[in-house]
Scaffold this motif. Structure first.
Motif, PDB file in Angstrom:
ATOM      1  N   ALA A   1      51.150  26.848  14.365  1.00 15.55           N
ATOM      2  CA  ALA A   1      50.678  26.070  13.223  1.00 15.55           C
ATOM      3  C   ALA A   1      49.182  26.304  13.099  1.00 15.55           C
ATOM      4  O   ALA A   1      48.511  26.616  14.089  1.00 15.55           O
ATOM      5  CB  ALA A   1      50.973  24.586  13.413  1.00 15.55           C
TER       6      ALA A   1
ATOM      7  N   ILE B   1      52.766  25.152   8.931  1.00 17.38           N
ATOM      8  CA  ILE B   1      53.596  24.989  10.122  1.00 17.38           C
ATOM      9  C   ILE B   1      54.760  25.976  10.038  1.00 17.38           C
ATOM     10  O   ILE B   1      55.513  25.979   9.064  1.00 17.38           O
ATOM     11  CB  ILE B   1      54.130  23.551  10.240  1.00 17.38           C
TER      12      ILE B   1
ATOM     13  N   GLU C   1      46.549  19.570  14.894  1.00 14.88           N
ATOM     14  CA  GLU C   1      45.965  20.205  13.715  1.00 14.88           C
ATOM     15  C   GLU C   1      45.158  19.200  12.887  1.00 14.88           C
ATOM     16  O   GLU C   1      44.146  19.553  12.282  1.00 14.88           O
ATOM     17  CB  GLU C   1      47.068  20.843  12.857  1.00 14.88           C
TER      18      GLU C   1
END
Length: 440
Positions: free
Chosen positions: A55, A65, A86
């Motif tokens: 990701a 992703i 993230e």
């Protein structure tokens, strides 16, 4: 589910569009975004048609992703841990600072190369081959130092994102065990290459190092032993089976989900395999699936897709309408219905197809399929200028700017000057794509 192929010429990423998977990811991410303080500018989560576990975030507006993350993760917490990590990059503004760090690393390398070139020139003037080779070595060494400086900075940001992820999970009352399991999996994959890897030449810390760094902090969480949410686990299993079935050959799906497996996820996967096989029994198998959950909109979506792709768009209209009865504003359901109405090739359906597709575009302006079907609906109703404009918009979404400009210019000739449609066409004609670095 629809796979949008990559545009090789423009280096685009192959995208997967699936309402069910996207809804699940949004539910995973919503509390994390809120805890990180970015709910007001919620990033778009985009599925990438890649089976590797990865990701990334290119900016503060998008999070990519891979489908491999969902396919490999056995529990929701593993995916939530990835999203939390993230999100740490976005909330920490690491991407902005990384650009500055990259510039600094480049400066180090350039200075070193200049110094090396100077030494090489001096050696050449004096006839000293040793000095010349030493200058070249200095230049290469400076480049290496610059690169390592940037990689070290990136490793620091990765560690910061890991810590931020733990904070978000704790703030939302979720266990960090899934995040730890992800690093454990990554560590096992690196097992055979770890002894040869230079830890200072990696952009990310080695997985075992990250696992060790997080373990103690994670175990301190009062939510460490929190069980998985059973509803999310059910939905996760469904999506996992769905992605496997759509991305694999039907025979592989039947091996992974044999008839002896009576779980809902296995039945879902086998129904998708039947659809992909284009057999006569596909709709019958999907109908059996619907009987197990008559209120599941995604089962009706699957039936509609099977009928549409099987060459019977008229019969596909009813299941798509049924799916929309449960989720009336789902743009992908609207696109499917519009597609079926256009495909039925009945002039009486075209006005509704136009309305449905425009509604879909209002909610999701990045659907090339919606623009394409809207162009057909306009064309069959004799609305050539509107058809050309819709085609131009679809080409813009796909990144084919030159063709988009041609269609927009043709549309302008028949549109009333200054009208909203004329202005939209003019914007396309005048559009200048940003300069992108050459890639080799």
């Amino acid at each position: 589910m629809v796979v949008v192929p990559a545009n090789a010429q423009r280096g685009k990423i192959p995208i997967v569009r699936d309402a069910e998977t996207e809804a699940l990811l949004k539910d995973y991410a919503k509390p994390i975004f809120k805890a990180a303080g970015i709910a007001h500018s919620e990033p778009e989560i985009i599925l990438v048609n890649n089976k590797s576990f990865n990701a990334f975030v290119p900016d503060s507006r998008r999070m990519f992703i891979n489908i491999g993350v969902l396919m490999e993760a056995e529990a929701p917490s593993e995916v939530i841990g990835v999203i939390a990590h993230e999100t740490g990059h976005i909330a920490g503004r690491h991407l902005v600072r990384l650009r500055a760090a990259a510039a600094n690393a480049q400066i180090i390398a350039v200075i070193g190369m200049l110094l090396g070139a100077g030494a090489a020139a001096a050696g050449a003037a004096s006839g000293s081959g040793q000095a010349a080779s030493g200058g070249a070595a200095a230049a290469l060494g400076a480049t290496s130092v610059g690169k390592r400086s940037l990689l070290s900075y990136q490793r620091g940001e990765e560690a910061a994102a890991d810590r931020a992820a733990l904070k978000y999970l704790n703030a939302t009352g979720q266990s960090p065990r899934g995040m730890l399991k992800t690093f454990q999996r990554m560590s096992e994959q690196q097992l055979f290459s770890r002894q040869y890897a230079d830890p200072y030449a990696q952009s990310h810390p080695m997985a075992q190092e990250r696992y060790n760094g997080l373990l103690n902090q994670a175990q301190k969480s009062k939510y460490f032993n929190q069980p998985e949410d059973y509803v999310l686990q059910y939905r996760h299993d469904q999506v996992r089976a769905k992605l496997f079935a759509f991305s694999s050959h039907p025979s592989a799906t039947l091996r992974a989900f044999p008839r002896s497996d009576k779980s809902p996820a296995a039945q879902y996967a086998r129904a998708i395999a039947a659809m992909k096989s284009r057999g006569k029994g596909a709709v019958k198998e999907i109908d059996a699936l619907i009987r197990t959950q008559p209120n599941n909109p995604y089962y009706y979506e699957l039936k509609g897709q099977a009928l549409l792709e099987g060459g019977d768009p008229k019969r596909a209209i009813a299941p798509f309408r049924k799916a929309l009865s449960f989720k009336p504003n789902e743009p992908q359901f609207l696109v499917w219905l519009g597609y079926a109405l256009v495909g039925a090739n009945n002039p009486a359906y075209l006005p509704e197809a136009e309305r449905v597709l425009k509604k879909a575009i209002q909610r999701d302006s990045n659907s090339g399929v919606a623009y394409g079907q809207l162009a057909i609906a306009h064309g069959r109703q004799g609305e050539r200028a509107d058809a050309d404009l819709a085609t131009a918009k679809g080409l813009m979404v796909r990144g084919d700017f030159d063709a988009a400009k041609r269609y927009a210019a043709r549309a302008q000739k028949s549109l009333k000057r200054g009208s909203p449609a004329w202005v939209q066409a003019d914007d396309i004609v005048a559009y200048k794509p940003p300069d992108l670095p050459n890639r080799r």
